[in-house]
Write an enzyme that holds these catalytic residues in place. Structure first.
Site, short mmCIF file in Angstrom:
data_model
loop_
_atom_site.label_atom_id
_atom_site.label_comp_id
_atom_site.label_asym_id
_atom_site.label_seq_id
_atom_site.Cartn_x
_atom_site.Cartn_y
_atom_site.Cartn_z
CG PHE A 1 -1.87 1.16 1.25
CD1 PHE A 1 -1.48 2.38 1.78
CD2 PHE A 1 -3.15 1.07 0.72
CE1 PHE A 1 -2.33 3.47 1.79
CE2 PHE A 1 -4.01 2.15 0.71
CZ PHE A 1 -3.60 3.35 1.25
CG ASP A 2 3.01 2.38 3.50
OD1 ASP A 2 3.63 2.07 4.53
OD2 ASP A 2 1.84 2.75 3.51
CB SER B 1 -0.38 9.98 10.53
OG SER B 1 -0.23 10.76 9.39
CG LEU B 2 4.41 9.22 13.68
CD1 LEU B 2 4.95 7.98 14.36
CD2 LEU B 2 5.14 10.45 14.18
CD GLU C 1 8.14 6.53 21.99
OE1 GLU C 1 7.05 6.26 21.44
OE2 GLU C 1 8.37 7.58 22.60
CE LYS D 1 4.06 3.50 12.59
NZ LYS D 1 2.83 2.74 12.47
CG ASP E 1 0.55 -3.29 13.21
OD1 ASP E 1 -0.16 -2.32 12.91
OD2 ASP E 1 0.79 -4.24 12.45
NE ARG F 1 -4.45 9.38 12.93
CZ ARG F 1 -4.43 9.31 11.62
NH1 ARG F 1 -5.08 8.34 11.02
NH2 ARG F 1 -3.77 10.19 10.92
CD GLU G 1 -1.24 2.11 17.77
OE1 GLU G 1 -1.17 3.34 18.02
OE2 GLU G 1 -1.32 1.66 16.62
CE1 TYR H 1 1.15 6.99 20.12
CE2 TYR H 1 1.21 4.61 20.41
CZ TYR H 1 0.69 5.73 19.79
OH TYR H 1 -0.29 5.58 18.86
CE LYS I 1 6.77 9.14 19.55
NZ LYS I 1 5.89 8.71 20.65
CE LYS J 1 4.50 1.06 7.91
NZ LYS J 1 3.13 1.02 8.13
CB CYS K 1 -13.91 -29.68 -10.41
SG CYS K 1 -14.42 -29.19 -8.76
CB CYS L 1 -17.92 -31.98 -8.89
SG CYS L 1 -17.57 -30.68 -10.06
CB CYS M 1 -15.44 -26.06 -10.90
SG CYS M 1 -16.76 -27.27 -10.99
CB CYS N 1 -19.40 -28.10 -7.86
SG CYS N 1 -17.75 -28.18 -7.18
S1 IVH Z 1 3.60 8.95 18.07
C1 IVH Z 1 2.21 12.82 15.84
N1 IVH Z 1 4.55 6.66 18.88
O1 IVH Z 1 1.60 5.08 14.43
C2 IVH Z 1 2.24 11.35 15.89
N2 IVH Z 1 2.80 6.65 17.26
O2 IVH Z 1 1.28 7.28 11.89
C3 IVH Z 1 2.00 10.80 17.22
N3 IVH Z 1 2.05 4.38 16.61
O3 IVH Z 1 -1.28 7.03 14.51
C4 IVH Z 1 2.16 9.35 17.24
N4 IVH Z 1 3.44 3.28 17.92
O4 IVH Z 1 -1.26 4.94 15.90
C5 IVH Z 1 3.66 7.27 18.07
N5 IVH Z 1 5.45 4.69 19.73
C6 IVH Z 1 4.58 5.31 18.93
C7 IVH Z 1 3.68 4.60 18.11
C8 IVH Z 1 2.80 5.30 17.27
C9 IVH Z 1 2.46 3.18 17.03
C10 IVH Z 1 1.02 4.61 15.60
C11 IVH Z 1 -0.04 5.61 15.96
C12 IVH Z 1 0.00 6.67 14.91
C13 IVH Z 1 0.76 6.01 13.82
C14 IVH Z 1 1.65 7.00 13.13
#
Ligand code: IVH
Length: 717
Positions: A45-46, A91-92, A120, A122, A124, A143, A180, A232, A295, A319, A413, A416, A431, A437
Site C-alpha cells: 500500500f505504501d 500521523s507520522l 520507541e 511502533k 501495530d 483517531r 495504541e 506513548y 522522536k 517501518k 475439479c 466434482c 469449475c 459442485c
Molecule cells: S507517536 C504525531 N509513537 O503510528 C504522531 N505513534 O502514523 C503521534 N504508533 O497514529 C504518534 N506506535 O497509531 C507514536 N510509539 C509510537 C507509536 C505510534 C504506534 C502509531 C499511531 C499513529 C501512527 C503514526
C-alpha cells in the site's frame, strides 16, 4: 508533429496511471479503514501511495483535491458519538529506508547540538486518545479522520491496563495522553479460533481485531477480548517536565502502561543499533509491532521544528519489512470457492512467522505458481503482510532437489471432476458445475447468511453443512421453507437453537435490498457494488433486464461486472431462486425516498461523463429526488443531459442533432439548489473535511471561554 503525438500518448498514459492508482488506493483504503479486511500488505500500500505522490508531484496538472494522497482514512462509525479532537491526531511520516532515516537525523542535528532522540517501538494496533480530568478518565476517542473521532469511552473502560483513576498527586489537572490499543497474539488466536468454529469471518490480523473490537456495540464483548493499551504521547497544561522521556516516566507512575523498551539515543548509530536489535527481537514480543518511532526528546526543539500539514517534523516512523520465513513446500492442494474459482494452496512444513504458526499459504492461481517457478519440495519464502493468509514470495534455488518436476495445473475439479474452464482475461481456472459442485453450493449458502448479507444468526458453516447433508437445503431459497421441527431433529441442535435460527431467518426478510443483492453472490458483485446497483436500479426487475450499457452507468460497474450480472440473470436456475425468495417475502426493492421537489417531474435526464463533486449515483439520486427520471441513452424524449468531463462523443453528437440542452455539473446543481431544502444530498455530499496546511496543529475546538486550558507544552502531539 510526431513528437507532439508521442508526448500526448505518454501524457495520457501518465494520467491513466495516476487515475488507476487513485482508484486502487481508494479501494484498499476502504477495505482497511471501513471493512477492517485489508487485501494488500502495508508495504505494498505504501509503495503504491509513494508512486502516486511522486507522479502527482511531477504532474501538478493532474492534481485532484479528492486524491487519496491528500486525505487520511477514516474509521468513524455512525453508532458512536462523534467528538472533535481538541488537537488533531496527526500521523507520522514513514520510511522503509535507513538512508532516509539518516537524512532525518542529520537534518535535525543541523538545527541543534547534542540532540536526544527517543526510540520507541511502533505498536501495530489502533490509535486512541484518552483525556483525564482531575485524575479521572473523562473520555476515550478513536483517531477517526484525525479531526473527529468516535467516543469509545465505554469500551475503553473495559481495558484493564487503562487506569480509570490515577495514582500520585503530580499529574496535571487536565491532559490528554495518546497511545495504541493492542491485541496480543494470544487473544487474537483465541478469538479467531472461536470465530472459525462459529463460521464467522476471521480477523485478518491483530490490528484489525483490535480496531474491530473497539467498535463493538456491547462493551461486555470488548471486556472479554483481552485488549491492551500502551501510551506513548502526552500533552496538557503544566506537564511536570520539558521533555518527552521524563513525562512518560511520570505517566508510568500515574498508572499508565508505558513501554519499557524505549531508549534515549544520542547519534544515528545508536538509533540504527536500536532498530537492528528490535527488528530481530520483536519476534519474541507478545503483540505485533511494525517499526520503530524516532522522536526528538526536547519540547523546545520540537516547537522549533514544527509540523507539516499531516505530521510533525520532529518524529518519523521507520517501518520494518514484512517478516519472512523459509520452509518446505510439501504439497499443493486446490480449493473450490463459491463462484467455482479454483485457488491453489501451498501446504507447508509448519513454521513460526509473525507470532503464529504458518502451515498454509495462498498461491492465487496457476500463472502465479509458474511465474515464481515453484515446485513441490522447494524451500520457499513465506511472508505475512496485511492479509489473513500468508503468501509465498519466492524459492531458494540452491535447495532444489534434482528430481523435482515443474508444477502442472489440474484439468478437472478436485471436488466434482468437471473439466475446468478459463474465462477471457481471468487468471483463475473455474469449475463451471455451479449447481452440482458441493463447495460451490455450500459456499453460496454460507455467503448468503453472512452478517453483511442476510445476517442469519445461529447458522454457521457447520450447521449449513449438516442441513445440506440431511437433504433439507440445496439452495438459499430452501432456507425459507425450513421449520423448527426439521432443525430440532438434527444432531447437536436443540429446540432453543432451532427456534433462534428460525427467528433469524424470519428477520432476514426485512434485510434491505442492497444486502439481499450482495447475498445472491453474483461473481464480482461485492458489498459496495451491490449498494451502488441497488441505489441505481432501485429494484431487482430493473436490474434483471438491464443491458450492458445501462449496467455500466452504475458506479463502479465496468465490462467485467456487467457481463457477470448478465450471465447470472441469464441462468434460469438463478431466476427461479429469486422468484422463490421474492415469494418468501425478501426485499427486492430499495426503500422509497421522500421527494425533495417536483422540479423535474416528467423530465428524462441523461448523465454522461465524469464529475468532480458528485458520483453518478448521487446525481441519479438528485434527479429522482426532484421527481425526474434518469435515462441511460439519449433519445428524442430526453429533456436534458448533465455532462461531466469526457462525455461520450456519440452521445454528444446525438444530443446536438436532437437539439437537447447540455448542463454542466455546476449548472445542474444550481438548477436544483433553488428548489432544495437545506438537507439536500447536493449539500451533504460536500461535507468532506478540508486539509489545511499549517505550521502547528490548531486546536480543533474553541477554547471554553471561562477556563484557561491552553496547553503550554501540550500542543506537541
Ligand atoms: S507517536 C504525531 N509513537 O503510528 C504522531 N505513534 O502514523 C503521534 N504508533 O497514529 C504518534 N506506535 O497509531 C507514536 N510509539 C509510537 C507509536 C505510534 C504506534 C502509531 C499511531 C499513529 C501512527 C503514526
Amino acid at each position: 508533429m510526431r513528437d507532439t503525438n508521442v508526448n500526448m500518448v505518454s501524457q495520457n498514459a501518465i494520467k491513466e496511471q495516476i487515475e488507476g492508482l487513485r482508484r486502487e488506493l481508494n479501494y484498499h483504503n476502504h477495505k482497511y479503514y471501513v471493512e477492517n479486511a485489508p487485501e494488500i500488505s502495508d508495504f505494498d500500500f505504501d509503495a503504491k501511495m509513494r508512486l502516486l505522490q511522486d507522479l502527482e508531484a511531477a504532474h501538478p496538472e493532474y492534481a485532484d483535491p479528492n486524491s487519496p494522497s491528500v486525505r487520511v482514512g477514516s474509521d468513524r462509525c455512525s453508532e458512536f458519538q462523534s467528538v472533535e479532537h481538541r488537537y488533531p491526531m496527526l500521523s507520522l511520516s514513514n520510511t522503509y529506508s535507513i538512508e532516509e532515516l539518516g537524512e532525518f537525523i542529520e537534518r535535525i542535528e543541523r538545527e541543534a547540538a547534542d540532540v536526544e532522540f527517543v526510540c520507541e517501538l511502533k505498536f501495530d494496533g489502533t490509535a486512541i486518545s484518552l483525556t483525564y480530568e482531575n485524575g479521572r478518565l473523562l473520555r476515550a476517542v478513536t483517531r477517526g479522520d484525525g479531526v473527529q473521532g468516535d467516543d469509545v469511552t465505554a469500551n475503553v473502560r473495559t481495558i484493564r491496563s487503562v487506569p480509570l483513576v490515577l495514582s500520585g498527586d503530580d499529574y496535571p489537572a487536565y491532559f490528554e495522553i495518546r497511545g495504541e490499543i493492542l491485541m496480543p497474539y494470544s487473544s487474537f488466536d483465541r478469538i479467531n479460533a472461536e470465530r472459525e468454529a462459529a463460521g464467522e469471518q476471521l480477523f485478518a490480523n491483530p490490528r484489525n481485531a483490535a480496531a474491530g473490537t473497539l467498535k463493538q456495540q456491547q462493551s461486555a464483548i470488548v471486556a472479554k477480548r483481552g485488549l491492551d493499551c500502551v501510551l506513548y504521547q502526552i500533552a496538557g497544561d503544566a506537564l511536570p517536565f520539558a521533555n518527552h522521556w521524563e513525562n512518560l516516566q511520570a505517566a508510568r507512575r500515574w498508572g499508565f502502561k508505558i513501554s519499557d523498551k524505549m531508549q534515549i539515543c544520542h547519534s544515528a548509530k545508536e538509533v540504527f543499533d536500536y532498530i537492528a536489535y528490535w527488528d530481530a527481537e520483536r519476534k519474541a514480543l507478545p503483540f505485533p509491532t511494525d517499526g520503530v518511532v524516532i522522536k526528538v526528546n526536547d519540547f523546545a526543539l520540537r516547537r522549533a521544528l514544527g509540523f507539516t500539514a499531516k505530521s510533525p517534523r520532529w518524529a518519523v516512523a521507520y517501518k520494518f519489512k514484512a517478516e519472512q520465513a523459509l520452509t518446505r513446500l510439501e504439497s499443493i492442494s486446490f480449493q473450490v470457492g463459491r463462484t467455482g474459482a479454483i485457488t491453489p494452496v501451498a501446504n507447508l512444513a509448519p513454521v513460526q512467522l509473525a507470532g503464529t504458526t504458518v502451515k498454509r499459504a495462498t498461491l492465487h492461481n496457476a500463472e502465479q505458481i509458474a511465474a515464481l517457478d515453484l515446485r513441490v519440495g522447494d524451500m520457499v519464502y513465506v511472508e505475512k503482510g496485511g492479509e489473513i493468509i500468508p503468501k509465498i514470495t519466492g524459492s531458494e534455488p540452491a535447495e532444489r532437489s534434482a528430481d523435482s518436476r515443474p508444477f502442472e495445473m489440474i484439468a478437472e475439479c478436485p471436488e466434482c471432476g468437471t473439466p475446468l474452464v478459463r474465462y477471457e482475461g481471468e487468471a483463475k481456472h473455474y469449475c463451471p458445475n455451479q449447481s452440482g459442485c458441493r463447495p460451490q453450493i455450500l459456499g453460496r449458502i454460507i455467503h448468503f447468511i453472512r452478517r453483511k448479507a442476510l445476517d442469519i444468526d445461529g447458522l454457521g458453516a457447520e450447521t449449513v453443512e449438516l442441513l445440506f447433508e440431511s437433504g433439507l437445503i440445496r439452495d438459499v431459497a430452501d432456507l425459507y421453507d425450513l421449520r423448527a421441527v426439521d432443525l430440532a431433529s438434527l444432531p447437536r441442535l436443540g429446540d432453543k437453537s432451532a427456534d433462534n435460527i428460525i427467528r433469524s431467518i424470519n428477520r432476514s426478510r426485512e434485510v434491505p435490498f442492497n444486502r439481499v443483492l450482495f447475498g445472491l453472490g453474483i461473481r464480482f458483485v461485492g458489498e459496495t457494488t451491490a449498494k451502488h446497483l441497488a441505489g441505481f436500479f432501485r429494484n431487482i426487475d430493473a436490474l434483471m433486464v438491464a443491458q450492458r450499457e445501462e449496467l455500466m452507468q452504475s458506479e463502479e460497474v465496468g465490462e467485467k461486472i456487467a457481463d457477470s450480472i448478465i450471465e447470472y440473470f441469464a441462468d434460469e436456475a438463478n431466476c427461479t431462486i429469486i422468484e422463490r425468495l421474492r415469494t418468501a417475502g425478501l426485499q427486492f426493492e430499495a426503500e422509497q425516498r421522500a421527494l425533495h421537489s417536483s422540479l423535474l417531474a416528467g423530465k428524462n435526464v441523461v448523465i454522461s461523463g465524469k464529475f468532480i463533486d458528485h458520483t453518478r449515483d448521487e446525481l441519479k439520486e438528485l434527479i429522482e429526488l426532484h421527481g425526474g427520471k434518469n435515462q441511460s441513452g439519449v433519445g428524442a424524449n430526453t429533456d436534458f443531459i448533465v455532462a461531466g468531463e469526457n462525455m461520450g462523443p456519440a452521445k454528444l453528437q446525438k444530443a446536438q442533432k436532437l437539439g437537447i440542452s447540455i448542463l454542466s455539473e455546476a449548472e445542474f446543481v444550481a438548477l436544483i439548489a433553488e428548489e432544495s431544502d437545506s438537507e439536500s444530498v447536493a449539500e451533504n455530499a460536500k461535507n468532506e473535511p478540508q486539509n489545511e496546511s499549517r505550521n502547528e496543529p490548531q486546536p480543533t475546538q474553541k477554547e471554553p471561554a471561562q477556563t484557561t486550558q491552553q496547553p503550554v507544552q501540550g500542543t506537541l502531539f
